[in-house]
Design a protein around this motif. Structure first.
Motif, mmCIF file in Angstrom:
data_model
loop_
_atom_site.group_PDB
_atom_site.id
_atom_site.type_symbol
_atom_site.label_atom_id
_atom_site.label_comp_id
_atom_site.label_asym_id
_atom_site.label_seq_id
_atom_site.Cartn_x
_atom_site.Cartn_y
_atom_site.Cartn_z
ATOM 1 N N ILE A 43 0.843 -1.197 0.000
ATOM 2 C CA ILE A 43 0.000 0.000 0.000
ATOM 3 C C ILE A 43 0.877 1.245 0.000
ATOM 4 C CG2 ILE A 43 -1.749 1.279 1.298
ATOM 5 C CD1 ILE A 43 -2.695 -1.477 2.386
ATOM 6 N N LEU A 44 1.954 1.208 0.769
ATOM 7 C CA LEU A 44 2.980 2.248 0.736
ATOM 8 C C LEU A 44 4.244 1.641 0.146
ATOM 9 C CD1 LEU A 44 2.685 3.927 4.266
ATOM 10 C CD2 LEU A 44 2.052 4.918 2.079
ATOM 11 N N PRO A 45 4.988 2.408 -0.635
ATOM 12 C CA PRO A 45 6.221 1.851 -1.200
ATOM 13 C C PRO A 45 7.246 1.559 -0.111
ATOM 14 C CG PRO A 45 6.006 4.187 -1.727
ATOM 15 C CD PRO A 45 4.737 3.784 -1.060
ATOM 16 N N ALA A 46 8.024 0.521 -0.308
ATOM 17 C CA ALA A 46 9.016 0.103 0.687
ATOM 18 C C ALA A 46 10.098 1.158 0.891
ATOM 19 C CB ALA A 46 9.646 -1.220 0.269
ATOM 20 N N GLU A 47 10.314 2.011 -0.101
ATOM 21 C CA GLU A 47 11.338 3.055 0.014
ATOM 22 C C GLU A 47 11.010 4.055 1.114
ATOM 23 O OE1 GLU A 47 9.731 2.707 -3.249
ATOM 24 O OE2 GLU A 47 11.099 1.023 -3.452
ATOM 25 N N VAL A 48 9.736 4.154 1.470
ATOM 26 C CA VAL A 48 9.334 5.079 2.528
ATOM 27 C C VAL A 48 10.046 4.733 3.834
ATOM 28 C CG1 VAL A 48 7.374 5.842 3.948
ATOM 29 C CG2 VAL A 48 7.094 5.560 1.487
ATOM 30 N N PHE A 49 10.221 3.444 4.081
ATOM 31 C CA PHE A 49 10.871 3.006 5.315
ATOM 32 C C PHE A 49 12.261 2.447 5.064
ATOM 33 C CE2 PHE A 49 6.554 3.260 6.857
ATOM 34 C CZ PHE A 49 6.757 3.849 8.086
ATOM 35 N N TYR A 51 16.347 2.407 5.095
ATOM 36 C CA TYR A 51 17.276 2.796 6.151
ATOM 37 C C TYR A 51 17.689 4.253 6.009
ATOM 38 C CZ TYR A 51 21.322 2.914 9.196
ATOM 39 O OH TYR A 51 22.206 3.253 10.175
ATOM 40 N N ALA A 52 17.971 4.682 4.796
ATOM 41 C CA ALA A 52 18.415 6.061 4.570
ATOM 42 C C ALA A 52 17.327 7.064 4.967
ATOM 43 C CB ALA A 52 18.802 6.252 3.114
ATOM 44 N N ASN A 53 16.083 6.777 4.615
ATOM 45 C CA ASN A 53 14.990 7.685 4.982
ATOM 46 C C ASN A 53 14.774 7.732 6.493
ATOM 47 O OD1 ASN A 53 14.473 8.458 2.378
ATOM 48 N ND2 ASN A 53 12.761 7.064 2.101
ATOM 49 N N MET A 54 14.805 6.573 7.122
ATOM 50 C CA MET A 54 14.593 6.532 8.566
ATOM 51 C C MET A 54 15.755 7.178 9.318
ATOM 52 S SD MET A 54 11.654 5.336 9.263
ATOM 53 C CE MET A 54 11.153 6.341 7.881
ATOM 54 N N ALA A 58 15.479 10.394 11.785
ATOM 55 C CA ALA A 58 15.980 10.351 13.155
ATOM 56 C C ALA A 58 17.070 11.387 13.405
ATOM 57 C CB ALA A 58 16.499 8.957 13.484
ATOM 58 N N GLN A 59 17.728 11.861 12.360
ATOM 59 C CA GLN A 59 18.785 12.854 12.533
ATOM 60 C C GLN A 59 18.249 14.281 12.522
ATOM 61 O OE1 GLN A 59 21.489 11.729 9.418
ATOM 62 N NE2 GLN A 59 22.694 10.454 10.798
ATOM 63 N N HIS A 60 17.051 14.493 12.024
ATOM 64 C CA HIS A 60 16.450 15.821 11.998
ATOM 65 C C HIS A 60 15.893 16.151 13.384
ATOM 66 C CE1 HIS A 60 13.689 19.072 10.912
ATOM 67 N NE2 HIS A 60 14.495 19.253 9.885
ATOM 68 N N PHE A 61 15.945 17.436 13.766
ATOM 69 C CA PHE A 61 15.507 17.845 15.099
ATOM 70 C C PHE A 61 14.052 17.447 15.369
ATOM 71 C CE2 PHE A 61 13.446 21.021 17.813
ATOM 72 C CZ PHE A 61 14.136 20.781 18.981
ATOM 73 N N ILE A 62 13.169 17.692 14.436
ATOM 74 C CA ILE A 62 11.751 17.365 14.630
ATOM 75 C C ILE A 62 11.565 15.850 14.732
ATOM 76 C CG2 ILE A 62 9.457 17.461 13.570
ATOM 77 C CD1 ILE A 62 10.287 20.220 12.465
#
Length: 120
Positions: A43-49, A51-54, A58-62
């Protein structure tokens, strides 16, 4: 004659319990849906999750604030529920059980904060 009220820190734990419960009700179900059904079923593309995206999230302040709130409040909610459930099943808790339960939540919160802070 004026009655004295006993000072307690219980409202703080009930606040964390309530905030964690609200967050788990609002966001927890969606996290389970996304990670258990939406991505594996396509339903959602696997690229959404990926490693690089996650890692970027996790590195962004928000992202760090969001992850810290999720981890810490879910953890406080869980240990508070466990602590009070012990009484419901007939295990009458004392100061040691309180220290153990809330100590686990405190240590877990500190570890999550440390892990998110050291993440470059």
């Amino acid at each position: 004659m004026k009655a004295e009220l006993k000072r307690t820190n219980e409202p703080i734990f009930w606040l964390l319990f309530g905030a964690g419960g609200m967050l788990s009700a609002l966001i927890g179900a969606m996290l389970v849906f996304i990670t258990s059904f939406a991505v594996p079923l396509g339903i959602l593309p696997a690229e959404v999750f990926s490693y690089a995206n996650m890692q970027g999230f996790a590195q962004h302040f928000i992202g760090k604030v969001f992850l810290f709130a999720i981890i810490a409040l879910f953890l406080w909610h869980a240990v508070h529920r466990i602590f009070h459930s012990l009484h419901d099943v007939g295990i009458h808790t004392g100061p040691l059980a309180r220290l153990l339960c809330y100590g686990i939540a405190f240590v877990g919160t500190m570890l999550a904060g440390w892990a998110l802070l050291v993440m470059a």
